[in-house]
Scaffold this motif. Structure first.
Motif, PDB file in Angstrom:
ATOM      1  N   ASP A  18       0.793  -1.228   0.000  1.00 44.74           N
ATOM      2  CA  ASP A  18       0.000   0.000   0.000  1.00 44.74           C
ATOM      3  C   ASP A  18       0.828   1.282   0.000  1.00 44.74           C
ATOM      4  O   ASP A  18       0.297   2.361  -0.289  1.00 44.74           O
ATOM      5  N   HIS A  21       0.454   3.990  -2.757  1.00 40.94           N
ATOM      6  CA  HIS A  21      -0.797   4.754  -2.783  1.00 40.94           C
ATOM      7  C   HIS A  21      -0.676   6.031  -1.950  1.00 40.94           C
ATOM      8  O   HIS A  21      -1.253   7.061  -2.289  1.00 40.94           O
ATOM      9  N   GLU A  25      -0.269   9.916  -3.755  1.00 37.26           N
ATOM     10  CA  GLU A  25      -1.590  10.519  -3.573  1.00 37.26           C
ATOM     11  C   GLU A  25      -1.638  11.909  -4.211  1.00 37.26           C
ATOM     12  O   GLU A  25      -0.773  12.746  -3.986  1.00 37.26           O
ATOM     13  N   PRO A  32      -2.712   2.800  -9.694  1.00 37.67           N
ATOM     14  CA  PRO A  32      -2.465   1.793  -8.661  1.00 37.67           C
ATOM     15  C   PRO A  32      -2.455   0.384  -9.239  1.00 37.67           C
ATOM     16  O   PRO A  32      -3.276   0.053 -10.106  1.00 37.67           O
ATOM     17  N   LYS A 279      -8.781   4.626 -11.962  1.00 35.60           N
ATOM     18  CA  LYS A 279      -9.963   5.076 -11.216  1.00 35.60           C
ATOM     19  C   LYS A 279     -10.305   4.175 -10.031  1.00 35.60           C
ATOM     20  O   LYS A 279     -11.267   4.426  -9.312  1.00 35.60           O
ATOM     21  N   LYS A 281      -9.522   2.944  -6.521  1.00 34.14           N
ATOM     22  CA  LYS A 281      -8.795   3.404  -5.334  1.00 34.14           C
ATOM     23  C   LYS A 281      -7.991   2.276  -4.708  1.00 34.14           C
ATOM     24  O   LYS A 281      -8.512   1.216  -4.407  1.00 34.14           O
ATOM     25  N   LYS A 282      -6.697   2.526  -4.551  1.00 39.73           N
ATOM     26  CA  LYS A 282      -5.754   1.596  -3.924  1.00 39.73           C
ATOM     27  C   LYS A 282      -5.728   0.220  -4.580  1.00 39.73           C
ATOM     28  O   LYS A 282      -5.270  -0.750  -3.986  1.00 39.73           O
ATOM     29  N   GLY A 289     -14.657  -1.496  -6.924  1.00 41.65           N
ATOM     30  CA  GLY A 289     -13.651  -1.501  -7.985  1.00 41.65           C
ATOM     31  C   GLY A 289     -13.960  -2.448  -9.119  1.00 41.65           C
ATOM     32  O   GLY A 289     -13.679  -2.164 -10.282  1.00 41.65           O
TER      33      GLY A 289
END
Length: 373
Positions: A18, A21, A25, A32, A279, A281-282, A289
């Motif tokens: 992680d 990310h 940011e 990602p 698009k 996230k993480k 997702g």
């Protein structure tokens, strides 16, 4: 105070995965990686790379906060194939802090020396059969599928620690509206010329996918073996990659060349799935997702020519030119705006000349570094 810690346990592995990310940011060009894919490639028992090689992950903490990461990698198959004692580093991400960089690289170096390595090469994640190279030019747009991205200051941090250029990897942009028309006009002439030599070009047969993969692997390991940094892929590694690619594969962009029924070449372009992943996230598919991924695939308007190779004895027969012409024609038919051909070794004269003739332009450059240890 800076402290380098080995990654041990699920909590630290999750932090390792992680960290980018947090680092990127707000960066509009950061894409990602899928969390599950990154987790698997870093976990022994999950990815076939670990069956023949080893890696050690490290995290850098400054005043108790993670400021960087790195992986020290011993690729036994590479050393055996090349008859060398080389080590690698990868998954190199950090804030612009020379001291953090120095300590991370030193820790990876010590680990590799302990394993008998005399040279340190990278970044590769974890080999040239996966994502590789440090972006050194072309920071104005996101990377395409399975290509790397990093901050511009990484270059200075590596050179300050004595790393020198090993080889550059080129990425070409080829919009469909600037393609040299001769390329397309010659396509049918090339097809007939190849047919007269008993060479047939066809789409990959997804209904016989496993068999096709085995044939393509033989070509891959034969056609790429003279390339800088090449390491033959094992059956398990190639099947693992093929399984992942099948999920996004468009058979209209996957071709094989056959001579009297034997596979002698193949070409593969994949949709630029990064247009959708950017698009998510993480990189987590759940809970929403997965829907962004499924619905976003329909809007992708760019492809990446990820592999194009022909067995040595059949090169210069026109197969490579036909592959490119066919991919371009299919892209135009599907209203796709263009594609990236990557990565191409800077010393691959035939491939570079061919792309320039089609009006493709180098728009991103990646570098692999080395340092004696």
């Amino acid at each position: 105070m800076i402290e380098i810690k080995k990654v041990e346990g699920k909590k630290q592995l999750a932090a390792f995965v992680d960290f980018p990310h947090i680092l990127y940011e707000g960066d509009p060009n950061y894409v990602p990686e899928l969390h599950i894919a990154q987790h698997d490639i870093l976990t022994p028992g999950k990815h076939p790379f670990h069956k023949h090689s080893t890696m050690q992950l490290f995290l850098a903490y400054k005043d108790g906060v993670i400021k960087g990461r790195i992986a020290a990698i011993l690729n036994n198959n590479h050393n055996k194939f090349k008859n060398v004692t080389e080590g690698f580093f990868g998954f190199y991400d950090l804030y612009n802090d020379r001291e953090v960089s120095k300590k991370l690289l030193n820790e990876a170096e010590k680990w590799l020396i302990d394993k008998g390595a005399t040279k340190m090469i990278g970044p590769v994640n974890p080999s040239t059969n996966e994502t590789a190279g440090l972006l050194i030019d072309g920071f104005d747009s996101p990377p395409v599928a399975m290509m790397t991205y990093n901050k511009p200051y990484y270059l200075d941090l590596l050179t300050e620690e004595g790393f020198k250029k090993n080889v550059d990897l080129l990425a070409y942009d080829l919009p469909t509206n600037v393609v040299d028309k001769k390329t397309l006009k010659l396509k049918e002439l090339l097809r007939q010329r190849l047919k007269d030599r008993n060479i047939i070009i066809r789409n990959i047969n997804l209904k016989d996918f496993d068999s096709e993969v085995q044939k393509i692997l033989k070509v891959y390991n034969a056609a790429w073996q003279e390339n800088t940094g090449f390491v033959p892929m094992t059956d398990d590694e190639f099947k693992y990659l093929a399984k992942d690619l099948k999920m996004i594969l468009d058979k209209d962009f996957a071709f094989v060349a056959e001579y009297e029924g034997n596979t002698i070449g193949f070409a593969l372009a994949i949709p630029d799935i990064n247009q959708t992943l950017i698009k998510i996230k993480k990189g987590r598919l759940l809970p929403t997702g997965i829907f962004k991924l499924l619905f976003g695939k329909k809007k992708i308007n760019y492809v990446r020519v990820i592999a194009l190779g022909v067995n040595k004895e059949y090169r210069k027969a026109g197969i490579e030119a036909f592959f490119y012409a066919e991919i371009i024609q299919r892209a135009m038919d599907k209203k796709i705006r263009g594609g990236e051909a990557s990565w191409i070794l800077e010393d691959n004269e035939m491939m570079n000349k061919g792309l320039l003739k089609m009006n493709a332009k180098v728009y991103k450059r990646y570098r692999i570094f080395e340092k004696a240890i």
